[in-house]
Design a protein around this motif. Structure first.
Motif, short mmCIF file in Angstrom:
data_model
loop_
_atom_site.label_atom_id
_atom_site.label_comp_id
_atom_site.label_asym_id
_atom_site.label_seq_id
_atom_site.Cartn_x
_atom_site.Cartn_y
_atom_site.Cartn_z
N LYS A 136 13.10 11.59 0.87
CA LYS A 136 12.62 10.32 0.95
C LYS A 136 10.87 9.82 0.28
CE LYS A 136 9.64 8.46 4.45
NZ LYS A 136 9.58 8.36 5.50
N ALA A 137 10.18 11.43 0.82
CA ALA A 137 9.11 11.35 0.06
C ALA A 137 9.31 11.20 -1.90
CB ALA A 137 8.22 12.98 0.85
N ARG A 138 10.39 11.91 -1.93
CA ARG A 138 10.67 12.36 -3.43
C ARG A 138 10.87 10.97 -4.16
NH1 ARG A 138 9.94 17.08 -6.11
NH2 ARG A 138 10.28 19.06 -4.29
N GLY A 193 0.29 -1.47 -0.22
CA GLY A 193 0.04 0.23 -0.06
C GLY A 193 0.92 1.31 -0.08
N PHE A 194 1.90 1.21 0.12
CA PHE A 194 2.97 1.85 0.21
C PHE A 194 3.93 2.76 -1.15
CE2 PHE A 194 6.98 4.62 0.01
CZ PHE A 194 6.92 5.65 1.07
N PRO A 195 3.28 3.90 -1.78
CA PRO A 195 2.98 5.13 -0.71
C PRO A 195 1.56 5.86 -0.75
CG PRO A 195 4.03 5.90 -2.70
CD PRO A 195 3.89 4.55 -3.00
N MET A 227 -0.28 5.89 5.96
CA MET A 227 -0.05 5.27 7.06
C MET A 227 0.68 5.55 7.94
SD MET A 227 1.80 2.31 5.17
CE MET A 227 1.71 1.07 3.51
N ALA A 228 -0.94 6.94 9.19
CA ALA A 228 0.18 7.28 10.17
C ALA A 228 -0.20 6.45 11.30
CB ALA A 228 -1.76 8.80 10.19
N TYR A 234 11.09 5.42 -1.27
CA TYR A 234 11.68 4.76 -0.75
C TYR A 234 11.56 4.64 0.60
CZ TYR A 234 14.98 7.71 1.48
OH TYR A 234 15.59 8.14 2.54
N ASP A 235 11.26 3.00 1.12
CA ASP A 235 9.81 3.32 1.79
C ASP A 235 11.47 2.76 3.58
OD1 ASP A 235 8.04 3.33 4.10
OD2 ASP A 235 7.04 1.00 3.18
#
Length: 462
Positions: free
Chosen positions: A364-366, A249-251, A255-256, A369-370
């Motif tokens: 990381k958001a760009r 399910g990422f991103p 996933m708070a 990668y998890d």
């Protein structure tokens, strides 16, 4: 003549009565007088002729246990171990509720696995007799040779061994932040044992155990583990992600964090325990410990503010999670510098660490990668930043680049590059072997159900 006889008789009686008191007074005061006379004679007498060399006593004082130093290191060891429950709360609050127990277990089981490994061979691999600059020998397996009388400086070697063991325990737990919510518990346990033995122990020997980095001229500076603990764990976390992959399910799926009060409480416990981590690394209750204590206060304070302000400007609102993450980033950044820089530089390091680590989270958001709980973004990037800053601005006990010692910065740069490359490559190899044998990751259905149920048959909230 009668009155003359009476006076003589009274005088003789008085003399007889006073004689014992006079004698007693002489007995009490004579030693003091003799001592004063002797002292004056020693000060006035010429220096004595030196005895032959073979008969002269050693001028170096014999090593002895300092109970104050030893007590401080015992307390510091306990403080560092307290960081494990703190880390469990910090990480546990950031995951989804179905994975909190699994995530917290990654920290707690490290106490068991690495606690035993350190006693059996870890201490020897780090602080045993040097073998080619790479690792310690096996002469201290099972703490062989440690006795009630053996010392490390002014502290008991038993105390020293346990203090250092706490660093080994928490380092593998830091990596778990990148692996949360999808790694098999059995694989994590095997990974923890192998990684500590093949990665942490050699790097710790290079820097602290008399290995090749400690033999550089000048030696690379790492007061309390910026390279050994944070850089090594952060880079290793990134390497493990290559084989672990993203969470299901990422991103796209949100996933708070499910319990931010846990995370804030964990950050507070980490900060509290970090005083043992940094100030304890002076290995004595002295001025250096006091300096490290001050720096461990001002740097995370500055970093929490700088992260919060950067987030405020970027996203429009300051968050509790952001401030807590900034505090940890500041603690990471000042760790290698804690005993080598003045408080003013510690504030600057903290301000820089908060902004740099926040920037790493945005990257990381760009890149998508998890890294579940930002182990690389905070510890890998923060540890690297702190080690570089130490080589630049060290001024206490050693001098960095801006104080006229470019060689110090180069030594730190070599240490960073070597430790980072070694940790990344060896972790890749360990993850590859485990992935191809017992498997690193849980099945998709187990991940969706949650690791608390599928890995431990438990639930945090009934």
């Amino acid at each position: 003549m009668t009155w003359k006889r009476s006076i003589i008789t009274l005088a003789l009686a008085a003399a007889a009565f006073m004689a014992p008191a006079a004698l007693l007074a002489e007995e009490v005061t004579e030693p003091a007088a003799v001592q004063a006379a002797t002292t004056s004679a020693q000060q006035a007498a010429p220096a004595p002729v030196a005895a032959p060399a073979e008969a002269a006593p050693s001028s170096a004082p014999a090593a002895r246990l300092d109970t104050g130093d030893n007590a401080w290191l015992l307390i510091s060891s306990a403080l560092v171990l307290l960081m494990l429950p703190g880390l469990a709360l910090f990480y546990g609050g950031m995951v989804r509720s179905k994975n909190i127990l699994s995530t917290m277990m990654h920290s707690f089981v490290a106490m068991g696995i690495v606690g035993v490994q350190w006693y059996v061979m870890g201490y020897s691999l780090v602080f045993g007799t040097d073998i080619g600059g790479f690792a310690g020998g096996l002469n201290k397996l099972l703490l062989n040779g440690l006795t009630l009388e053996s010392l490390q400086g002014t502290i008991s070697e038993y105390t020293f061994s346990m203090f250092q063991g706490m660093f080994a325990i928490i380092t593998i737990a830091l990596i778990s932040g990148a692996l949360a919510e999808r790694i098999k518990f059995s694989a994590y346990c095997v990974f923890a044992l192998i990684w500590t033995t093949l990665v942490y122990d050699p790097i710790a020997h290079w820097v602290w155990g008399g290995g090749w980095i400690a033999k550089l001229s000048p030696a690379a500076l790492d007061f309390a583990g910026g390279t050994v603990v944070h850089l090594a764990s952060g880079v290793s976390a990134l390497a493990a992600l290559v084989f672990l992959g993203r969470r299901h399910g990422f991103p796209t799926e949100r996933m708070a964090p499910h319990n931010l009060p846990f995370t804030l409480l964990g950050a507070g416990l980490l900060w509290f325990g970090w005083y043992g981590f940094n100030a304890g690394s002076a290995l004595a209750a002295n001025g250096t410990a006091a300096l490290a204590f001050v720096n461990t206060t001002v740097a995370p304070a500055a970093a929490g503010l700088s992260w919060m302000i950067a987030e405020w400007i970027h996203s429009g609102r300051p968050s509790a999670l952001g401030f807590a993450s900034g505090v940890v980033a500041g603690l990471v950044g000042v760790t290698p510098a804690a005993g080598f820089v003045t408080p003013g530089w510690a504030v600057i390091i903290g301000l820089g660490a908060g902004v740099v680590c926040y920037g790493a989270i945005l990257v990381k958001a760009r890149l998508k990668y998890d890294d579940s709980l930002d182990a690389f973004g905070v510890h890998g990037v923060g540890g690297t930043f702190g080690a570089l800053a130490t080589g630049l601005v060290a001024s206490v006990g050693a001098k960095g680049l801006i104080y006229g010692e470019p060689a110090q910065f180069m030594s730190n740069l070599i240490g960073i590059a070597a430790a980072g490359a070694y940790a990344f490559i060896v972790t890749l190899a360990i993850a590859f072997i485990l992935d191809k044998t017992i498997g690193l990751r849980v099945e998709k259905e187990d991940e969706i159900m949650g690791l608390d149920q599928t890995q431990h048959s438990e639930s945090a909230y009934n």
